[in-house]
Design a protein around this motif. Structure first.
Motif, PDB file in Angstrom:
ATOM      1  N   CYS A 301      56.711  78.174  15.016  1.00  0.00           N
ATOM      2  CA  CYS A 301      57.505  78.407  16.218  1.00  0.00           C
ATOM      3  C   CYS A 301      57.191  77.259  17.177  1.00  0.00           C
ATOM      4  CB  CYS A 301      57.159  79.752  16.859  1.00  0.00           C
ATOM      5  SG  CYS A 301      55.514  79.776  17.593  1.00  0.00           S
ATOM      6  N   HIS A 308      54.746  81.217  10.943  1.00  0.00           N
ATOM      7  CA  HIS A 308      55.128  82.628  10.925  1.00  0.00           C
ATOM      8  C   HIS A 308      55.723  82.986   9.570  1.00  0.00           C
ATOM      9  CE1 HIS A 308      54.560  83.656  15.167  1.00  0.00           C
ATOM     10  NE2 HIS A 308      54.939  82.422  15.444  1.00  0.00           N
ATOM     11  N   CYS A 362      51.077  85.840  18.257  1.00  0.00           N
ATOM     12  CA  CYS A 362      51.240  84.457  18.709  1.00  0.00           C
ATOM     13  C   CYS A 362      51.684  84.453  20.167  1.00  0.00           C
ATOM     14  CB  CYS A 362      52.304  83.802  17.829  1.00  0.00           C
ATOM     15  SG  CYS A 362      52.717  82.118  18.275  1.00  0.00           S
ATOM     16  N   CYS A 364      54.149  83.166  21.322  1.00  0.00           N
ATOM     17  CA  CYS A 364      55.611  83.285  21.398  1.00  0.00           C
ATOM     18  C   CYS A 364      56.052  84.747  21.428  1.00  0.00           C
ATOM     19  CB  CYS A 364      56.268  82.576  20.214  1.00  0.00           C
ATOM     20  SG  CYS A 364      56.024  83.428  18.641  1.00  0.00           S
ATOM     21  N   ARG A 366      55.751  86.891  18.812  1.00  0.00           N
ATOM     22  CA  ARG A 366      55.899  87.465  17.472  1.00  0.00           C
ATOM     23  C   ARG A 366      54.536  87.998  17.007  1.00  0.00           C
ATOM     24  NH1 ARG A 366      58.863  82.750  17.391  1.00  0.00           N
ATOM     25  NH2 ARG A 366      61.105  83.098  17.254  1.00  0.00           N
TER      26      ARG A 366
END
Ligand SMILES: [Zn+2]
Length: 481
Positions: A301, A308, A362, A364, A366
């Motif tokens: 990402c 991921h 993470c 981000c 996710r």
């Protein structure tokens, strides 16, 4: 055509193509929010299917119940090695589906080459995963220009990218001549070709061929010229090619390219090589992971902190030599369970790579697992303390040595190593100093033989092998493949 309208046209054509060929590809390409539950369902379905229909797994899965609804049994299943697949291929590894729908995929590995079989549903998932990977890492949309420089091979059965190349028009003409306009398989193949050539806007350049890893300046200049003319949004190439072109731009002091997304295919870019690539190509390097057996498995990402896993398509684990999952951050063998291939199920398959896993969420947002792949198991050295030196470690070590542009290391056993080095034409190489530095790095009292070369030759599969390691030899638990 400008990028945006072209992308809209491409997206629409993809939807139409999928509709007419019963393909689920576009909806699969969207990463679902509830991937954990989907993985549970798909896992129980694949176990049930393999239990009933695939002779190798009928045997292998006997100790666990046929109907399970969570992943809790996963770690109790023995890993499937490449030797297992080889010994039972094809009848023992496949289900009873119609072979007319099968497609053979050959791995391009440098160690042990295998054939896996994919049915239509899996091929659809492979397309979807590839689109997802391109979209998530780098923001690619269908229709944006892409250039690929794959490893150069010449064989009937192709690897990672699948089907043998045939032109769209010649395929359509063949269908017409054979009266196959209503033949589902022929229509699907045509869709694949239209997708690749016309919709996805992919150009393919030939590899370096007989020039090996380090082609002469005028050859590299030609690649640059083409890239400046084609202005791709994504450049996807064998790592060796990327590094050679980037180094050429760097040493000749040429203006950088302007390619937003750089990716590798079928090979690894090491952490130490990333800055050079980003500088020379003027974009961001996005790592991803995939293989001929599975297609795209995982991608980075925007935080570039591990890959991921597409956890609705695959279960990825990192295990020790006995097949037990290791702790987060600890190095081990990567094993993959394919939740989408029912034709030839691969459950806890030891893919032959080593790396680490991280189950922490993470930045981000996710929450699925992230993996960092560090090289092939066969290409891993064991140092004098029993620690692992992965391909990434070895390549980064050699490339930071003064006077060395690239090199290969071969472990000959009993602490004997052979190093083949490409010398830097601008900086002198002190062989004695390098020998000492290597000995200190690997530890113990090694015998180090040095030789120089002007270029490195690829293996039969077109890929370059930088290390012949001794991890699989020193491990007492059989070949991992
Ligand atoms: Zn992330």
């Amino acid at each position: 055509m400008a990028i945006l309208p072209r992308s809209l046209v491409a997206q629409t054509s993809l939807s139409v193509g999928c509709f007419f060929s019963d393909s689920n590809c576009l909806s699969l390409a969207k990463a679902p929010a509830n991937s954990g539950r989907i993985a549970d369902e798909r896992f129980s379905r694949i176990i049930e299917h393999a239990h009933a229909k695939v002779p190798f797994y009928v045997d292998r899965l006997r100790p666990i119940p046929r109907h399970i609804d969570t992943l809790e049994y996963l770690a109790t299943i023995s890993v499937t090695t490449k030797d297992d697949v080889e010994a039972h291929f094809p009848d023992g590894m496949t289900d009873d589906s119609d072979p007319a729908d099968w497609r053979m995929m050959s791995t391009r590995g440098t160690a042990q080459r295998l054939i896996t079989i994919q049915g239509f549903a899996k091929r659809d998932a492979v397309r979807a995963a590839q689109l997802r990977s391109l979209r998530l890492s780098g923001g690619y949309r269908p229709g944006m220009p892409m250039v690929e420089i794959p490893p150069e091979i010449c064989e009937i059965v192709c690897g990672e990218e699948g089907e043998q190349e045939q032109g769209v028009l010649s395929h359509a003409w063949g269908m017409l001549r054979r009266g196959q306009l209503r033949d589902k398989k022929a229509v699907r193949d045509l869709r694949g070709l239209v997708e690749r050539h016309w919709i996805l806007n992919r150009k393919m350049y030939p590899g370096f061929g007989r020039h090996g890893s380090h082609p002469p300046t005028e050859v590299l200049d030609e690649y640059l010229l083409r890239l400046r003319r084609d202005r791709p949004y994504v450049l996807k190439a064998l790592a060796t090619y990327l590094v050679a072109i980037a180094r050429h731009i760097h040493t000749e002091n040429l203006p950088p390219l302007q390619i937003p997304v750089i990716k590798t295919m079928g090979s690894r870019v090491t952490p130490g090589q990333r800055p050079l690539l980003e500088q020379a190509f003027g974009g961001v390097y996005w790592d991803d992971y995939g293989s001929a057996e599975f297609g795209a498995i995982a991608c980075e990402c925007e935080h570039h902190n591990g890959l991921h896993v597409f956890d609705d398509f695959f279960i990825v684990e990192v295990v020790d030599a006995e097949g037990h999952p290791v702790a987060d951050g600890q190095r081990g063998w990567i094993v993959v369970t394919d939740l989408m291939n029912t034709t030839m199920p691969l459950i806890r398959y030891k893919i032959g790579d080593v790396g680490v896993i991280d189950h922490q969420p993470c930045a981000c947002g996710r929450s699925g697992p992230r993996i960092t792949v560090e090289g092939r198991a066969h290409d891993t050295l064991v140092d004098s303390q029993g620690g692992w030196r992965t391909t990434d470690d070895v390549v980064d070590f050699l490339e930071q040595c003064p006077g060395v542009v690239a090199g290969q290391v071969c472990a000959l056993g009993s602490q004997r190593y052979e190093l083949t080095l490409i010398e830097d034409t601008h900086v002198a190489l002190d062989q004695e100093a390098l020998r000492e530095q290597f000995a200190e790095w690997i530890g113990g009292q090694p015998t180090v033989k040095l030789q120089t070369a002007t270029t490195l030759r690829p293996e039969a599969g077109g890929k370059f092998r930088y290390v012949r390691g001794d991890l699989e030899r020193s491990s007492n638990h059989g070949s991992v493949g």
